[in-house]
Design an enzyme around this catalytic site. Structure first.
Site, PDB file in Angstrom:
ATOM      1  N   LYS A 169      -7.793  -4.373 -10.034  1.00 39.93           N
ATOM      2  CA  LYS A 169      -8.061  -5.488  -9.117  1.00 39.93           C
ATOM      3  C   LYS A 169      -7.815  -5.019  -7.686  1.00 39.93           C
ATOM      4  O   LYS A 169      -6.687  -4.959  -7.220  1.00 39.93           O
ATOM      5  CB  LYS A 169      -7.144  -6.669  -9.464  1.00 39.93           C
ATOM      6  CG  LYS A 169      -7.678  -7.960  -8.999  1.00 39.93           C
ATOM      7  CD  LYS A 169      -7.167  -8.570  -7.798  1.00 39.93           C
ATOM      8  CE  LYS A 169      -6.594  -8.688  -6.591  1.00 39.93           C
ATOM      9  NZ  LYS A 169      -7.306  -8.722  -5.366  1.00 39.93           N
TER      10      LYS A 169
ATOM     11  N   GLU B 121       4.855  -0.567  -4.637  1.00 40.30           N
ATOM     12  CA  GLU B 121       5.002   0.167  -3.372  1.00 40.30           C
ATOM     13  C   GLU B 121       4.808  -0.867  -2.280  1.00 40.30           C
ATOM     14  O   GLU B 121       3.737  -1.463  -2.184  1.00 40.30           O
ATOM     15  CB  GLU B 121       3.930   1.260  -3.330  1.00 40.30           C
ATOM     16  CG  GLU B 121       4.147   2.269  -2.267  1.00 40.30           C
ATOM     17  CD  GLU B 121       5.535   2.854  -2.344  1.00 40.30           C
ATOM     18  OE1 GLU B 121       6.253   2.701  -1.347  1.00 40.30           O
ATOM     19  OE2 GLU B 121       5.918   3.409  -3.398  1.00 40.30           O
TER      20      GLU B 121
ATOM     21  N   CYS C  63       1.251   1.825   5.343  1.00 39.77           N
ATOM     22  CA  CYS C  63       2.656   1.490   5.106  1.00 39.77           C
ATOM     23  C   CYS C  63       3.547   2.626   5.583  1.00 39.77           C
ATOM     24  O   CYS C  63       4.742   2.443   5.760  1.00 39.77           O
ATOM     25  CB  CYS C  63       2.908   1.138   3.651  1.00 39.77           C
ATOM     26  SG  CYS C  63       2.491   2.437   2.544  1.00 39.77           S
TER      27      CYS C  63
ATOM     28  N   GLU D 173       7.880  -5.978   9.545  1.00 41.84           N
ATOM     29  CA  GLU D 173       6.671  -5.156   9.451  1.00 41.84           C
ATOM     30  C   GLU D 173       5.499  -5.941  10.049  1.00 41.84           C
ATOM     31  O   GLU D 173       5.266  -7.092   9.697  1.00 41.84           O
ATOM     32  CB  GLU D 173       6.372  -4.833   7.983  1.00 41.84           C
ATOM     33  CG  GLU D 173       5.241  -3.837   7.846  1.00 41.84           C
ATOM     34  CD  GLU D 173       4.942  -3.443   6.402  1.00 41.84           C
ATOM     35  OE1 GLU D 173       5.095  -4.294   5.508  1.00 41.84           O
ATOM     36  OE2 GLU D 173       4.555  -2.288   6.195  1.00 41.84           O
TER      37      GLU D 173
HETATM   38  C1  UN1 Z   1      -0.648   7.991   3.888  1.00 39.30           C
HETATM   39  O1  UN1 Z   1       0.334   7.960   4.628  1.00 39.30           O
HETATM   40  O2  UN1 Z   1      -1.593   8.749   4.099  1.00 39.30           O
HETATM   41  O3  UN1 Z   1      -0.302   1.646   1.745  1.00 39.30           O
HETATM   42  C2  UN1 Z   1      -0.713   7.159   2.680  1.00 39.30           C
HETATM   43  C3  UN1 Z   1       0.001   2.676   2.364  1.00 39.30           C
HETATM   44  C4  UN1 Z   1       0.649   3.809   1.611  1.00 39.30           C
HETATM   45  C5  UN1 Z   1      -0.157   5.040   1.613  1.00 39.30           C
HETATM   46  C6  UN1 Z   1       0.043   5.886   2.809  1.00 39.30           C
HETATM   47  N1  UN1 Z   1       0.903   3.409   0.245  1.00 39.30           N
HETATM   48  O4  UN1 Z   1      -0.265   2.760   3.546  1.00 39.30           O
END
Ligand code: UN1
Length: 484
Positions: free
Chosen positions: A175, A249, A283, A383
């Site tokens: 999804k 994550e 992130c 954030e």
């Molecule tokens: C990156 O730094 O190239 O959602 C990947 C995000 C992370 C992935 C970052 N899980 O931005």
């Protein structure tokens, strides 16, 4: 430009959704429709889970080398389409064309890495305290995995979950974020063209309501999620209630620490890239800067020159460094939080020029560097997911590292220093899952673990061999010969 037709993919077939209309717009030109179709309804989610359950045992029995061969063929297909799919990615998500094409190539690289898993060790052998016996630790798939992915890496994050899920023998219900359905379709298409059997991977275009239902679905054995902290925690709670594993994550508020002995020009370049590439929507983006007071003046002038030079606008243009945010609501939220901060004593110390190309209604936010009055300011811990860098000063490394460690998040950090001792202190003292010494805070290679410390991540790490911890379970075999 033709409008792409959006379809789900259920049990090996493309399927029109039975739910609400889904319109995928270009964030740089919001009245341009990139793709259109319909979301899946709940019965289609059920059908996808059933298809995955039926396909899972056969896929798990395939030799791992056969599963890996599908990924290797898909990698070639993805690579061959990098220019076209990269442009589609840019049109639906808004990152620059170079980043869009780069991300599609990165997806191919991740597929290749997991295709290699079949040639690496897949378990362990221990000696036994009893004569004539060995103890084997073998790995088995968990079953049917629900995979929920965010908008900001429309193909790389799906691949880094789906590739290990498949190579280790699981079936998948996928999804993606509903703002980036095209790249999810492209990936699904590549894997099926590469020979994936029907039902092993099912694509469900759906809203957050169906995503939230995935960990509660009786046919789902595990969920891997990347996205906001609030949703990730709800997924983890829902998984725990059913006793299934969840990997989440979540947020980050990543610091760059510039110490007095750093190469200031290099550090400024890296901090600028970490904060503003992909318009800060990673992130792993740098959203906090801690600079030693001894070099703050010189460093901030180096940084200001670079930020002023960033061209904001239509991400399809080669000269543009920063495109729009993904949606009008993100744009409004980020701009509002910056003006709130200014109202509470923060001062804007550098901005790029306002956007010159793209529609006046595009979701652009100008890259902004903000000096905060102190570590209690909301911008130091919240954030934003946008091109905003908050700055505080520090006296020396110890204070700088303490500031970097403040807050709940611990995804990534960057430290700039020429002193090996200080760099080693950073390794010991910074509480993060990913640490960059003298490079920007974003970026993640396919063959090494990725994920956060503290409240940024939940469950096993992603990528590299670490992915195996989540996508398999072990069976410990006490193996003794048949004779007494
Ligand atoms: C990156 O730094 O190239 O959602 C990947 C995000 C992370 C992935 C970052 N899980 O931005």
């Amino acid at each position: 430009m033709d409008v792409i037709e959006l379809l789900n993919h259920i049990d090996g077939q493309w399927a029109e959704g039975g739910g609400a209309v889904l319109v995928d717009n270009n964030p740089a030109f919001p009245d341009q429709v990139v793709a259109r179709g319909a979301l899946a309804d709940e019965s289609q989610l059920d059908r996808s889970v059933r298809a995955a359950r039926n396909a899972a045992p056969g896929w798990a029995r395939e030799p791992m080398h056969n599963r890996a061969a599908v990924l290797a063929r898909a990698a070639d297909l993805v690579d061959r389409s990098a220019e076209q799919w990269g442009a589609e990615l840019t049109r639906e998500e808004g990152k620059t064309l170079a980043e869009g094409i780069g991300e599609v190539r990165r997806a191919a690289q991740i597929l290749r890495y997991y295709a290699g898993a079949a040639d690496r060790e897949t378990g362990a052998v221990y000696s036994s305290p009893r004569p004539g016996e060995q103890i084997l630790v073998t790995r088995k798939p968990i079953g049917v995995v629900g995979i929920i992915t965010p908008f900001n890496f429309p193909i790389a994050i799906p691949v880094w979950k789906i590739a290990p899920a498949l190579v280790y023998g699981n079936a998948v219900v996928f999804k993606p974020a509903s703002s980036v359905p095209v790249l999810a379709m492209r990936l699904t298409q590549a894997l099926h063209e590469a020979g994936l059997p029907p039902g092993v991977l099912n694509l469900v275009l759906a809203d957050g309501h169906i995503a939230a239902a995935l960990p509660e679905h009786p046919g789902i054995d595990a969920v891997s999620f990347t996205g906001s902290t609030a949703v990730g925690r709800r997924m983890a709670a829902a998984g725990a209630a059913r006793g299934i594993p969840v990997q989440a994550e979540m947020g980050g508020k990543n610091a760059a620490v510039v110490l007095a002995d750093a190469d200031l020009g290099w550090a400024a370049e890296q901090v600028m890239l970490g904060a503003f590439r992909s318009a800060g929507q990673k992130c792993t983006a740098t959203s906090r800067l801690i600079v030693d007071d001894a070099v703050a003046g010189d460093f901030l002038s180096e940084l200001t020159i670079r930020v002023k030079g960033l061209e904001v606008g239509d991400p399809m243009l080669g000269s543009v460094a920063v495109g729009p945010l993904v949606s009008q609501s993100s744009r409004a939220y980020v701009s509002q939080r910056v003006s709130d901060a200014v109202g509470q004593g923060a001062s804007v110390i550098a901005t790029a020029e306002d956007h010159r190309s793209g529609s006046p209604d595009g979701h652009f936010v100008t890259p902004t560097v903000v000096q905060l009055p102190g570590a209690t300011a909301a911008l130091w811990s919240e954030e934003l997911f946008g091109p905003v860098l908050s700055v505080l000063g520090a006296h020396g490394a110890e204070q700088a590292f303490a500031l970097a460690n403040s807050g709940d998040y611990g995804l990534s950090a960057a430290v700039f220093t020429a002193d090996l001792g200080r760099a080693l202190d950073a390794v010991d003292d910074l509480d993060v899952g990913v640490l960059h010494v003298n490079s920007e805070s974003a970026g993640a290679d396919p063959h090494v673990p990725f994920g956060g410390a503290k409240r940024s991540g939940y469950g096993p790490k992603e990528q590299g061999e670490a992915a195996r911890e989540f996508f398999t379970h072990t069976t410990t075999v006490y193996l003794r010969g048949g004779r007494a």
